[in-house]
Design a protein around this motif. Structure first.
Motif, mmCIF file in Angstrom:
data_model
loop_
_atom_site.group_PDB
_atom_site.id
_atom_site.type_symbol
_atom_site.label_atom_id
_atom_site.label_comp_id
_atom_site.label_asym_id
_atom_site.label_seq_id
_atom_site.Cartn_x
_atom_site.Cartn_y
_atom_site.Cartn_z
ATOM 1 N N PHE A 203 45.797 44.938 46.468
ATOM 2 C CA PHE A 203 44.790 45.976 46.686
ATOM 3 C C PHE A 203 43.380 45.516 46.326
ATOM 4 C CE2 PHE A 203 46.290 46.540 42.345
ATOM 5 C CZ PHE A 203 45.147 46.828 41.618
ATOM 6 N N ASN A 204 43.235 44.274 45.845
ATOM 7 C CA ASN A 204 41.910 43.746 45.536
ATOM 8 C C ASN A 204 42.054 42.256 45.250
ATOM 9 O OD1 ASN A 204 39.101 43.701 44.828
ATOM 10 N ND2 ASN A 204 39.291 45.829 44.143
ATOM 11 N N GLU A 205 40.927 41.594 44.985
ATOM 12 C CA GLU A 205 40.943 40.188 44.591
ATOM 13 C C GLU A 205 40.405 40.084 43.172
ATOM 14 O OE1 GLU A 205 39.906 36.346 47.062
ATOM 15 O OE2 GLU A 205 38.062 37.111 46.156
ATOM 16 N N PHE A 206 41.147 39.375 42.303
ATOM 17 C CA PHE A 206 40.861 39.387 40.877
ATOM 18 C C PHE A 206 40.596 37.993 40.325
ATOM 19 C CE2 PHE A 206 43.535 42.994 41.904
ATOM 20 C CZ PHE A 206 42.857 44.050 41.317
ATOM 21 N N GLN A 207 39.741 37.969 39.300
ATOM 22 C CA GLN A 207 39.525 36.728 38.557
ATOM 23 C C GLN A 207 40.528 36.586 37.405
ATOM 24 O OE1 GLN A 207 36.732 38.530 39.831
ATOM 25 N NE2 GLN A 207 36.868 36.898 41.367
ATOM 26 N N VAL A 208 41.054 37.720 36.940
ATOM 27 C CA VAL A 208 42.047 37.704 35.856
ATOM 28 C C VAL A 208 43.118 38.753 36.146
ATOM 29 C CG1 VAL A 208 42.473 37.960 33.376
ATOM 30 C CG2 VAL A 208 40.257 37.075 34.161
ATOM 31 N N ILE A 209 44.373 38.347 36.050
ATOM 32 C CA ILE A 209 45.496 39.291 36.108
ATOM 33 C C ILE A 209 46.338 39.092 34.849
ATOM 34 C CG2 ILE A 209 47.622 39.967 37.288
ATOM 35 C CD1 ILE A 209 46.376 39.047 39.902
ATOM 36 N N SER A 210 46.607 40.173 34.157
ATOM 37 C CA SER A 210 47.469 40.131 32.984
ATOM 38 C C SER A 210 48.666 41.041 33.216
ATOM 39 C CB SER A 210 46.702 40.586 31.732
ATOM 40 O OG SER A 210 47.539 40.554 30.591
ATOM 41 N N CYS A 211 49.851 40.484 33.049
ATOM 42 C CA CYS A 211 51.082 41.267 33.172
ATOM 43 C C CYS A 211 52.054 40.725 32.138
ATOM 44 C CB CYS A 211 51.659 41.143 34.578
ATOM 45 S SG CYS A 211 53.141 42.145 34.849
#
Length: 270
Positions: A203-211
């Motif tokens: 749903f978007n473009e991210f510089q950081v993803i945390s899961c």
């Protein structure tokens, strides 16, 4: 003592999918069995009772879903992870004009507020936007409110100090009676919403993803699917942060650079 077999669990998963359209098929069978068994024990339900409630009571299914999917979280949980974010990720982002951060499986929001504090202290907050998502609507509402039990703030403050923080956590919330409310200045660039990692897409473009501490509840097939989702959601050279119990498999690691093996922080390279 409630005994639930894996065949009975499979039947329950099929019933839930047929009636409510929610598919637990790719969740870890052992974890799902443990959580369903706990619900049956606490609520003194037989398998027949549970199937009847899930079939005929939509409100009960919502409560059931909350019990199955709720995750334990706290501010600055695993302080060394946040220390690593300070050291390895924030300096890299200094030159970026706009930064987007996604906390997938955000639960009640404490982790995303922790990220917001780190970014504020690095003078990155004003050019950043933070997304917190979860499939559980109740925890999303708590996250939006940013109001937590004041008693928990002692633990959160201890976590925060272990990140080698230069401030005090009390600078970021106001206390009233037995509640702590996160300052509005930290909330203004945050958005919490519903997103299902098992079925929803990019749903978007991210510089950081945390899961963190989420993938352990999925089976191997769904873990692979979710990692693919994260890969496609990351900008080139974006960072993927997984929990201490989770890491990329050899077949996935070729598309990432290992930034911090202990804390499972990776950077997209291809």
């Amino acid at each position: 003592m409630v005994e639930l077999s894996y065949d009975e669990l499979t039947g329950l998963v099929s019933l839930i999918k047929n009636i409510h359209g929610f598919d637990f098929a790719n969740y870890s069978s052992a974890s799902l069995k443990r959580r369903v068994t706990r619900i049956m024990q606490l609520q003194k339900l037989s398998l027949f009772d549970l199937r009847m409630l899930l079939t005929n009571d939509a409100d009960y299914f919502e409560r059931f879903l909350i019990e199955i999917t709720v995750n334990v979280t706290e501010m600055f949980r695993d302080p060394m992870f946040y220390k690593s974010v300070r050291e390895h990720i924030l300096p890299y982002l200094m030159s970026y004009p706009r930064i987007k951060v996604w906390n997938a499986g955000c639960s009640t929001g404490e982790e995303l507020y922790s990220f917001a504090i780190l970014f504020e202290e690095a003078n990155l907050y004003e050019r950043s936007f933070f997304y917190g998502t979860d499939i559980n609507s109740d925890v999303i509402e708590i996250a939006k409110s940013g109001i937590y039990d004041l008693q928990k703030m002692k633990l959160y403050s201890e976590n925060y100090q272990k990140t080698e923080a230069s401030s005090t956590l009390s600078n970021y919330y106001s206390a009233k009676y037995d509640a702590a409310s996160i300052n509005h200045s930290l909330k203004k660039n945050l958005l919490f919403s519903i997103h299902n990692l098992a079925s929803d897409g990019v749903f978007n473009e991210f510089q950081v993803i945390s899961c963190r501490n989420v993938l352990i509840y999925f089976n191997t097939e769904l873990q692979k699917q979710v990692i693919e989702l994260f890969y496609n959601s990351l900008a080139n050279f974006g960072f993927l942060c997984l929990g201490s119990k989770e890491s990329l498999r050899n077949v996935e690691i070729g598309r990432f650079k290992i930034i911090d093996k202990k804390n499972n922080i990776y950077q997209k390279i291809a």
